[in-house]
Design a protein around this motif. Structure first.
Motif, PDB file in Angstrom:
ATOM      1  N   PHE A  29      11.043   1.904  -6.255  1.00  0.00           N
ATOM      2  CA  PHE A  29      12.258   1.970  -7.061  1.00  0.00           C
ATOM      3  C   PHE A  29      13.047   3.244  -6.760  1.00  0.00           C
ATOM      4  CE2 PHE A  29      14.304   3.686 -10.903  1.00  0.00           C
ATOM      5  CZ  PHE A  29      15.263   2.704 -11.114  1.00  0.00           C
ATOM      6  N   ARG A  30      12.349   4.366  -6.664  1.00  0.00           N
ATOM      7  CA  ARG A  30      13.026   5.645  -6.468  1.00  0.00           C
ATOM      8  C   ARG A  30      13.705   5.751  -5.100  1.00  0.00           C
ATOM      9  NH1 ARG A  30      12.057  10.276  -9.544  1.00  0.00           N
ATOM     10  NH2 ARG A  30      10.596  10.034 -11.277  1.00  0.00           N
ATOM     11  N   TYR A  31      12.985   5.329  -4.058  1.00  0.00           N
ATOM     12  CA  TYR A  31      13.452   5.613  -2.707  1.00  0.00           C
ATOM     13  C   TYR A  31      13.555   4.385  -1.793  1.00  0.00           C
ATOM     14  CZ  TYR A  31      11.881  10.270  -4.202  1.00  0.00           C
ATOM     15  OH  TYR A  31      11.699  11.442  -4.892  1.00  0.00           O
ATOM     16  N   GLY A  32      13.207   3.221  -2.279  1.00  0.00           N
ATOM     17  CA  GLY A  32      13.125   2.074  -1.375  1.00  0.00           C
ATOM     18  C   GLY A  32      11.944   2.207  -0.436  1.00  0.00           C
ATOM     19  N   ASP A  33      10.930   2.969  -0.857  1.00  0.00           N
ATOM     20  CA  ASP A  33       9.757   3.282  -0.036  1.00  0.00           C
ATOM     21  C   ASP A  33       8.757   2.136  -0.160  1.00  0.00           C
ATOM     22  OD1 ASP A  33       7.745   4.469   1.388  1.00  0.00           O
ATOM     23  OD2 ASP A  33       7.391   6.106  -0.036  1.00  0.00           O
ATOM     24  N   ALA A  34       9.039   1.041   0.539  1.00  0.00           N
ATOM     25  CA  ALA A  34       8.238  -0.171   0.378  1.00  0.00           C
ATOM     26  C   ALA A  34       8.487  -1.119   1.540  1.00  0.00           C
ATOM     27  CB  ALA A  34       8.574  -0.862  -0.940  1.00  0.00           C
ATOM     28  N   ALA A  35       7.498  -1.957   1.787  1.00  0.00           N
ATOM     29  CA  ALA A  35       7.606  -3.000   2.807  1.00  0.00           C
ATOM     30  C   ALA A  35       7.625  -4.358   2.119  1.00  0.00           C
ATOM     31  CB  ALA A  35       6.422  -2.912   3.770  1.00  0.00           C
ATOM     32  N   PHE A  36       8.280  -5.331   2.741  1.00  0.00           N
ATOM     33  CA  PHE A  36       8.267  -6.670   2.160  1.00  0.00           C
ATOM     34  C   PHE A  36       8.381  -7.718   3.245  1.00  0.00           C
ATOM     35  CE2 PHE A  36      12.815  -6.349   2.648  1.00  0.00           C
ATOM     36  CZ  PHE A  36      13.295  -7.652   2.664  1.00  0.00           C
ATOM     37  N   GLU A  37       7.993  -8.936   2.888  1.00  0.00           N
ATOM     38  CA  GLU A  37       8.162 -10.110   3.734  1.00  0.00           C
ATOM     39  C   GLU A  37       8.676 -11.253   2.874  1.00  0.00           C
ATOM     40  OE1 GLU A  37       7.637 -10.984   7.110  1.00  0.00           O
ATOM     41  OE2 GLU A  37       7.657  -8.806   7.364  1.00  0.00           O
TER      42      GLU A  37
END
Length: 304
Positions: A29-37
């Motif tokens: 949420f804070r930084y977009g520090d995430a991976a997704f598919e």
């Protein structure tokens, strides 16, 4: 399906949509520090799951996000989400964030990841299926440029989708001339790289046909290597359709005999018009669409 009977899989638990929450301190949420598919399930089978997992791992490696989750664990969470929502044909999104860490930009190596799986119904696919899209795409080139690979790895599918958001925002700007003569508003933005070569759509890869050959911008540039894109290239090679990956200017694309977009949800979607120039599908687009449907039918429905 409504939120009343919709369920998410959040950190190992199936929860109603009304209770599906993530902390405001989560780095996704804070930084977009995430991976997704984003994936599609056909008849209860997640199509090309192995490829999606490999790309997810590649994104996590690019982010130095050591989540510690196994392929079997993630697949079980997807299966549980589909079962909880009683879905066989569905859009599926799997996200892994770095979780909650101290409010500093520098990530900590120890990770307690946040994992969320979301699913929503889609029509049946394959030979007996219906398209998700109602009409071929109207596309417009825009001024927003694709973020260069040297800044953010083009192959990393992360929560930081600001580039695509800005592209779509530009597309929707009032007074920007994004309506054709029939008043139809463009529904996909086509981005170029910093040197002016055509890259990709905000959420799609581009293909076009010229003189019987299939062309697509190379992933050696600032292009996300889409999994549907990869499968289309395989199908073309297996069936004798000449292909070329390269760098193309917009004028060259506008001279195409056929053109289409690919992503996991749309599959293959013909381009009705680009920048007001009518293009449309054609025999190559139709053949590849049929081959794609045949593969989905064989892999996902033939044993159900």
């Amino acid at each position: 399906m409504t939120d009343v009977d919709h369920y998410y899989h959040v950190d190992g638990e199936i929860v109603p949509a009304s209770e599906a929450t993530v902390s405001v301190d989560d780095r996704g949420f804070r930084y977009g520090d995430a991976a997704f598919e984003t994936m599609r399930a056909y008849g209860g089978t997640v199509f090309a799951w192995e490829r999606h997992f490999e790309r997810l791992e590649s994104t996590c490696d690019a982010l130095s996000l050591a989540h510690g989750l196994t392929k079997a664990d993630l697949r079980e969470r997807i299966n549980a989400t589909l079962a909880a929502n009683d879905l066989a044909d569905a859009y599926v999104r799997l996200s892994i964030t770095r979780g909650i860490q101290p409010g500093k930009l520098t990530p900590q190596p120890e990770v307690d990841p946040t994992v969320v799986v979301y699913a929503k119904p889609l029509p049946r696919g394959g030979l007996e299926g219906d398209s998700v899209w109602e009409e071929p795409a109207t596309v417009r080139s825009i001024e927003t440029r694709r973020v260069p690979d040297e800044a953010i790895p083009a192959g990393a599918k992360t929560h930081n989708y600001l580039n695509g958001i800005l592209a779509r925002a530009e597309l929707r700007e009032s007074g920007s001339g994004n309506e054709n003569e029939d008043g139809v508003v463009a529904d996909e933005a086509l981005m170029c790289d910093l040197e002016g070569a055509v890259a990709e759509g905000a959420t799609s890869n581009l293909f076009f046909v010229r003189d019987g050959a299939l062309h697509t911008p190379t992933t050696d540039g600032d292009v996300l290597p889409g999994i549907t894109r990869e499968i289309v290239l395989e199908l073309a090679a297996e069936n004798g359709i000449p292909t070329q990956e390269g760098r193309y200017d917009l004028a060259g694309v506008l001279e195409a005999d056929e053109a289409f977009l690919t992503n996991r949800t749309w599959e293959l979607r013909p381009i009705a018009a680009l920048d007001g120039r009518t293009i449309g599908g054609g025999p190559v687009t139709e053949r590849l669409s049929r081959l794609y449907d045949e593969r989905v039918e064989r892999v996902c429905y033939s044993s159900s």
